[in-house]
Motif scaffolding. Structure first.
Motif, PDB file in Angstrom:
ATOM      1  N   SER A 338      98.113  73.502   6.594  1.00  0.00           N
ATOM      2  CA  SER A 338      97.712  74.706   7.329  1.00  0.00           C
ATOM      3  C   SER A 338      96.580  74.382   8.296  1.00  0.00           C
ATOM      4  CB  SER A 338      97.258  75.798   6.353  1.00  0.00           C
ATOM      5  OG  SER A 338      98.335  76.361   5.653  1.00  0.00           O
ATOM      6  N   TYR A 339      95.624  73.594   7.821  1.00  0.00           N
ATOM      7  CA  TYR A 339      94.475  73.234   8.655  1.00  0.00           C
ATOM      8  C   TYR A 339      94.914  72.391   9.850  1.00  0.00           C
ATOM      9  CZ  TYR A 339      89.570  72.140   9.654  1.00  0.00           C
ATOM     10  OH  TYR A 339      88.332  72.045  10.251  1.00  0.00           O
ATOM     11  N   MET A 340      95.867  71.487   9.610  1.00  0.00           N
ATOM     12  CA  MET A 340      96.366  70.660  10.708  1.00  0.00           C
ATOM     13  C   MET A 340      96.987  71.528  11.797  1.00  0.00           C
ATOM     14  SD  MET A 340      99.441  69.316  12.025  1.00  0.00           S
ATOM     15  CE  MET A 340     100.596  69.237  10.676  1.00  0.00           C
ATOM     16  N   PHE A 341      97.779  72.520  11.389  1.00  0.00           N
ATOM     17  CA  PHE A 341      98.375  73.425  12.376  1.00  0.00           C
ATOM     18  C   PHE A 341      97.304  74.275  13.062  1.00  0.00           C
ATOM     19  CE2 PHE A 341     102.458  72.798  10.009  1.00  0.00           C
ATOM     20  CZ  PHE A 341     103.204  72.358  11.089  1.00  0.00           C
ATOM     21  N   LYS A 342      96.277  74.634  12.317  1.00  0.00           N
ATOM     22  CA  LYS A 342      95.190  75.404  12.933  1.00  0.00           C
ATOM     23  C   LYS A 342      94.497  74.573  14.008  1.00  0.00           C
ATOM     24  CE  LYS A 342      91.009  78.099  11.936  1.00  0.00           C
ATOM     25  NZ  LYS A 342      90.046  78.591  10.922  1.00  0.00           N
ATOM     26  N   LYS A 362      91.522  80.851   2.515  1.00  0.00           N
ATOM     27  CA  LYS A 362      90.657  81.946   2.973  1.00  0.00           C
ATOM     28  C   LYS A 362      89.410  81.393   3.638  1.00  0.00           C
ATOM     29  CE  LYS A 362      89.585  86.492   2.624  1.00  0.00           C
ATOM     30  NZ  LYS A 362      90.463  87.622   3.023  1.00  0.00           N
ATOM     31  N   ALA A 363      88.859  80.340   3.048  1.00  0.00           N
ATOM     32  CA  ALA A 363      87.600  79.767   3.528  1.00  0.00           C
ATOM     33  C   ALA A 363      87.765  78.972   4.822  1.00  0.00           C
ATOM     34  CB  ALA A 363      86.988  78.874   2.442  1.00  0.00           C
ATOM     35  N   MET A 364      88.907  78.283   4.978  1.00  0.00           N
ATOM     36  CA  MET A 364      89.022  77.344   6.100  1.00  0.00           C
ATOM     37  C   MET A 364      90.162  77.650   7.080  1.00  0.00           C
ATOM     38  SD  MET A 364      88.173  73.721   4.176  1.00  0.00           S
ATOM     39  CE  MET A 364      89.167  74.067   2.722  1.00  0.00           C
ATOM     40  N   ILE A 365      91.071  78.544   6.707  1.00  0.00           N
ATOM     41  CA  ILE A 365      92.182  78.887   7.601  1.00  0.00           C
ATOM     42  C   ILE A 365      91.970  80.283   8.194  1.00  0.00           C
ATOM     43  CG2 ILE A 365      94.677  79.075   7.857  1.00  0.00           C
ATOM     44  CD1 ILE A 365      93.596  76.259   7.043  1.00  0.00           C
ATOM     45  N   GLU A 366      91.873  81.278   7.330  1.00  0.00           N
ATOM     46  CA  GLU A 366      91.654  82.648   7.827  1.00  0.00           C
ATOM     47  C   GLU A 366      90.255  82.811   8.410  1.00  0.00           C
ATOM     48  OE1 GLU A 366      91.417  87.137   5.950  1.00  0.00           O
ATOM     49  OE2 GLU A 366      93.068  85.839   5.288  1.00  0.00           O
ATOM     50  N   TYR A 422      84.339  86.143   3.379  1.00  0.00           N
ATOM     51  CA  TYR A 422      84.563  84.759   3.787  1.00  0.00           C
ATOM     52  C   TYR A 422      83.470  83.850   3.255  1.00  0.00           C
ATOM     53  CZ  TYR A 422      88.068  86.854   6.783  1.00  0.00           C
ATOM     54  OH  TYR A 422      89.157  87.563   7.237  1.00  0.00           O
ATOM     55  N   LYS A 423      82.256  84.350   3.185  1.00  0.00           N
ATOM     56  CA  LYS A 423      81.193  83.555   2.567  1.00  0.00           C
ATOM     57  C   LYS A 423      81.482  83.360   1.084  1.00  0.00           C
ATOM     58  CE  LYS A 423      77.197  84.237   5.601  1.00  0.00           C
ATOM     59  NZ  LYS A 423      75.749  84.443   5.627  1.00  0.00           N
ATOM     60  N   ARG A 424      82.005  84.416   0.439  1.00  0.00           N
ATOM     61  CA  ARG A 424      82.365  84.260  -0.970  1.00  0.00           C
ATOM     62  C   ARG A 424      83.457  83.199  -1.125  1.00  0.00           C
ATOM     63  NH1 ARG A 424      82.130  89.960  -1.062  1.00  0.00           N
ATOM     64  NH2 ARG A 424      84.413  90.108  -1.073  1.00  0.00           N
ATOM     65  N   ALA A 425      84.419  83.197  -0.204  1.00  0.00           N
ATOM     66  CA  ALA A 425      85.500  82.211  -0.271  1.00  0.00           C
ATOM     67  C   ALA A 425      84.960  80.795  -0.065  1.00  0.00           C
ATOM     68  CB  ALA A 425      86.562  82.526   0.778  1.00  0.00           C
ATOM     69  N   VAL A 426      83.998  80.617   0.855  1.00  0.00           N
ATOM     70  CA  VAL A 426      83.381  79.308   1.069  1.00  0.00           C
ATOM     71  C   VAL A 426      82.655  78.861  -0.193  1.00  0.00           C
ATOM     72  CG1 VAL A 426      81.637  78.025   2.360  1.00  0.00           C
ATOM     73  CG2 VAL A 426      83.187  79.584   3.571  1.00  0.00           C
ATOM     74  N   THR A 471      78.354  71.848   2.580  1.00  0.00           N
ATOM     75  CA  THR A 471      78.174  71.219   3.891  1.00  0.00           C
ATOM     76  C   THR A 471      79.527  70.840   4.498  1.00  0.00           C
ATOM     77  OG1 THR A 471      76.012  70.347   3.242  1.00  0.00           O
ATOM     78  CG2 THR A 471      77.104  69.297   5.128  1.00  0.00           C
ATOM     79  N   GLN A 472      80.400  70.263   3.687  1.00  0.00           N
ATOM     80  CA  GLN A 472      81.702  69.832   4.193  1.00  0.00           C
ATOM     81  C   GLN A 472      82.578  71.017   4.593  1.00  0.00           C
ATOM     82  OE1 GLN A 472      82.929  67.211   0.911  1.00  0.00           O
ATOM     83  NE2 GLN A 472      82.758  65.494   2.334  1.00  0.00           N
ATOM     84  N   ILE A 473      82.596  72.046   3.775  1.00  0.00           N
ATOM     85  CA  ILE A 473      83.433  73.204   4.097  1.00  0.00           C
ATOM     86  C   ILE A 473      82.866  73.952   5.299  1.00  0.00           C
ATOM     87  CG2 ILE A 473      84.293  75.417   3.237  1.00  0.00           C
ATOM     88  CD1 ILE A 473      84.455  74.099   0.456  1.00  0.00           C
ATOM     89  N   ASN A 474      81.539  74.066   5.385  1.00  0.00           N
ATOM     90  CA  ASN A 474      80.931  74.670   6.581  1.00  0.00           C
ATOM     91  C   ASN A 474      81.385  73.934   7.846  1.00  0.00           C
ATOM     92  OD1 ASN A 474      79.505  76.786   5.467  1.00  0.00           O
ATOM     93  ND2 ASN A 474      77.543  75.676   5.364  1.00  0.00           N
ATOM     94  N   SER A 475      81.413  72.612   7.760  1.00  0.00           N
ATOM     95  CA  SER A 475      81.807  71.809   8.923  1.00  0.00           C
ATOM     96  C   SER A 475      83.280  72.020   9.285  1.00  0.00           C
ATOM     97  CB  SER A 475      81.573  70.316   8.649  1.00  0.00           C
ATOM     98  OG  SER A 475      80.195  70.057   8.446  1.00  0.00           O
ATOM     99  N   ALA A 476      84.067  72.397   8.281  1.00  0.00           N
ATOM    100  CA  ALA A 476      85.502  72.594   8.518  1.00  0.00           C
ATOM    101  C   ALA A 476      85.811  73.945   9.150  1.00  0.00           C
ATOM    102  CB  ALA A 476      86.272  72.449   7.205  1.00  0.00           C
ATOM    103  N   VAL A 477      84.856  74.876   9.099  1.00  0.00           N
ATOM    104  CA  VAL A 477      85.086  76.210   9.651  1.00  0.00           C
ATOM    105  C   VAL A 477      85.025  76.147  11.174  1.00  0.00           C
ATOM    106  CG1 VAL A 477      84.209  78.572   9.810  1.00  0.00           C
ATOM    107  CG2 VAL A 477      84.159  77.360   7.602  1.00  0.00           C
ATOM    108  N   PHE A 478      86.068  76.632  11.822  1.00  0.00           N
ATOM    109  CA  PHE A 478      86.074  76.706  13.292  1.00  0.00           C
ATOM    110  C   PHE A 478      87.017  77.813  13.722  1.00  0.00           C
ATOM    111  CE2 PHE A 478      89.909  74.359  12.626  1.00  0.00           C
ATOM    112  CZ  PHE A 478      90.698  74.531  13.763  1.00  0.00           C
ATOM    113  N   ASP A 479      86.875  78.243  14.952  1.00  0.00           N
ATOM    114  CA  ASP A 479      87.673  79.334  15.506  1.00  0.00           C
ATOM    115  C   ASP A 479      88.716  78.750  16.455  1.00  0.00           C
ATOM    116  OD1 ASP A 479      88.744  81.626  16.545  1.00  0.00           O
ATOM    117  OD2 ASP A 479      86.834  82.497  17.216  1.00  0.00           O
TER     118      ASP A 479
END
Length: 634
Positions: A338-342, A362-366, A422-426, A471-479
């Motif tokens: 999913s992330y690759m397609f995002k 939820k944390a990294m795709i939505e 979303y913060k809860r999901a992270v 830290t890693q999941i925060n870095s993975a979050v993007f729009d």
């Protein structure tokens, strides 16, 4: 490239058939020309007969063929020795005595030109121009008693010679001819011996060939192959139920025709069928080297059963062959696909029946923008007197030390104070990831630390693992500018519509299990807060009962694939599956072909990081073929 004008056939400008031939298509010529492709590469007619369509088209590139050696000899001589042939024909007379004398000649002792002249002479002077031989292969049609047959049509022979000179003329079986010469973009006209309008068991000998029901079915299979290859095909046959059965998927038209060679005048009318096969736009998918966006490097790698981390380039190579805007990842797992397609700026709909997998999505795709701040992390790690101690009490001395268990209970309690979903999901994803990293082999099918190899992940405290995971999941979050969605639920109930549906279900194999709950029950329970699960308190691992899944049996998996393919038949389907799983590759291809007009399979060498049952599969050390089944419509 051959190009034809779709105009009525003009006899004054075209060579005509040299012979009067049983089943000749002169009377259908306008119909055939109007259905012929405007452009094609080369023309192929493996049942050439009289060649009415061939001579009308006058193609620049052509292959004509027949199994009749006398017919092929004639066309070869017209192409190469037309002057000598004309000279011989001019000497021949239309008399009964000459007819039977020439008919009785031993063709094995004649030159090619003499045989060609004999063929034309007998055809012009015999009864009805019929070609028929006895069991010894000898021509046995009687004298026709015509007053003034045109034995030597010199202008037409010379016009035909011009076309035949640039044509490849071959004797052979039609299947061999098509196998050797047919290529994408070619125009192939098939005029085989017709089916009689009677029961299948009443097949009669037609000219020199026998074409029984099995032969007609083989021909239909060849037509399917040509269509898949990307050829234009026209086929004529009698209006017989079997023909409709064999070619029902193609365009069929019925035309009234006359049967000139029948001695019974009442049977000289008939109905011919024309089958028109448009070339299927074949998309041959060949995985090619691709590079993934830089953002892909931000995805937190993890050892997860069935993860497609190492196959991302293969998956994208296949998917990128299509134009699409949205993707449904039905079994998202670690969410890496999913992330690759995002990262490719596609709208992603992610689904999984495991709560922790859906939490990752939820944390990294939505989630397109929300991250945990330093203050959020401090709050999450701060002691909380309201912590319920469930993990500490339930899983004491099973997976983590007392300190780590207490930390898990603390974060569980503090996560509830985060107002943003979303913060809860992270936060939940980071805690789940910390538990996976801290656990030897990342699974919960055993207790204790017997697989502790002293690596860094096992030396860090769970709190340190949690902070690194944040830290890693925060870095993975993007729009990516898309309204992506994550869903927790049964894949069989998903209502999302997407251009591509990617399916990577649990692989069923009698040699090993596919129970994700058994391996990951602890982090699944952690995300669900152990609500709505059936705990098995008597077990050493304190797992809970696995979720029901159709992929736990061969029949269940087969039925589930069938249902999924049917439900998502409007989408492009890409399915990941393993060579040592069931249904088999052939079964999967057949299943998908029920709902998609074209199916391909790409094989990729792959080694799974999990699958400790690999020694049961011929000591393959988990080295299998990963299949990517692709189903699409043209």
């Amino acid at each position: 490239m051959n190009t034809i004008q779709l105009e009525l056939y003009n006899e004054s400008l075209q060579p005509k058939p040299i012979l009067k031939w049983a089943g000749g298509k002169q009377q259908m010529l306008d119909i055939l020309l109007s259905n012929a492709p405007k452009q094609f590469n080369k023309y192929i007619e493996p049942f050439i007969g009289g060649g009415a369509l061939f001579f009308a088209l006058q193609p620049d590139q052509a292959v004509i063929a027949d199994s009749n050696p006398e017919l092929i000899n004639l066309y070869t001589v017209v192409a190469n020795n037309v002057d000598e042939l004309i000279a011989l024909l001019k000497e021949m007379k239309n008399s009964e005595e000459d007819f039977y004398k020439i008919r009785s000649l031993d063709v094995t002792k004649m030159s090619a030109i003499e045989k060609a002249a004999r063929t034309i002479y007998l055809n012009k002077t015999c009864y009805n121009g019929l070609y028929r031989v006895n069991r010894k292969g000898q021509f046995n049609v009687p004298f026709g008693r015509y007053k003034n047959p045109n034995i030597c049509d010199e202008p037409n022979l010379r016009a035909a010679s011009v076309v035949l000179k640039r044509t490849r003329i071959v004797q052979g079986d039609y299947k061999d001819i098509l196998k050797e010469h047919a290529e994408p973009g070619d125009f192939i006209y098939l005029d085989p011996p017709y089916l009689p309008i009677s029961k299948y068991s009443d097949f009669k000998r037609y000219t020199k060939e026998q074409f029984y029901e099995e032969d007609q079915r083989e021909l239909a299979e060849e037509v399917d192959r040509l269509a898949e290859m990307g050829c234009h095909v026209l086929l004529t046959n009698s209006n017989h139920p079997l023909v409709h059965e064999l070619y029902g998927k193609y365009k069929i038209s019925v035309h009234q025709t006359k049967r000139y060679i029948n001695s019974d005048a009442s049977k000289r009318t008939g109905e011919d069928i024309l089958v028109k096969v448009e070339p299927q736009k074949k998309l041959i998918i060949i995985p090619k080297p691709v590079e993934l966006p830089k953002q892909m490097e931000a995805f937190p790698a993890t050892r997860y059963m069935g993860s497609k981390q190492s196959l991302l380039k293969d998956i994208w190579s296949v998917a990128s062959a299509f134009k699409f805007d949205s993707v449904l990842d039905l079994f998202s797992g670690s969410s890496v696909v999913s992330y690759m397609f995002k990262t490719q700026n596609k709208q992603v709909f992610s689904n999984d029946y495991m709560a922790f997998s859906s939490c990752f999505a939820k944390a990294m795709i939505e989630n397109n923008k929300y991250m945990l701040t330093d203050n959020d992390v401090k709050t999450l790690c701060a002691p909380n007197p309201n912590a319920d101690g469930f993990v500490t009490e339930t899983f004491r001395d099973l997976y983590f030390c007392e300190e780590d268990n207490n930390f898990i209970d603390t974060v569980r309690a503090n996560i509830k104070m985060l107002k943003n979903e979303y913060k809860r999901a992270v936060a939940q994803s980071a805690l789940a990831r910390a538990c996976l990293k801290k656990r030897p082999r990342g699974i919960f099918t055993y207790t204790g630390h017997r697989y502790d190899d002293g690596r860094r992940d096992l030396l860090l405290s769970l709190e340190e693992q949690f902070i690194e995971a944040v830290t890693q999941i925060n870095s993975a979050v993007f729009d990516n500018g898309k309204a992506n969605k994550a869903r927790h639920g049964d894949a069989m109930d998903v209502r999302f519509k997407a251009d591509i549906v990617y399916i990577d279900p649990p692989y069923y194999s009698p040699l090993s299990d596919n129970e994700y709950v058994r391996r990951y029950h602890f982090i699944e329970g952690l995300i669900r807060d152990w609500k709505g699960v059936e705990m098995q308190w008597h077990t050493k691992t304190k797992k809970f009962k696995s979720y029901p899944t159709p992929f736990s049996t061969e029949k269940g998996a087969y039925d589930a694939f069938n249902q999924l393919f049917k439900r998502h038949r409007e989408s492009i389907l890409i399915v990941s599956y393993s060579s040592n799983s069931l249904p088999t590759k052939d079964d999967m291809l057949k299943l998908m072909a029920k709902y998609k007009t074209h199916v391909e399979v790409i094989e990729v060498d792959h080694r799974y990081s999990f699958g400790n049952q690999g020694h049961k599969v011929g000591d393959n050390k988990n080295e299998v073929k990963e299949y990517l089944f692709v189903g699409f419509d043209r």
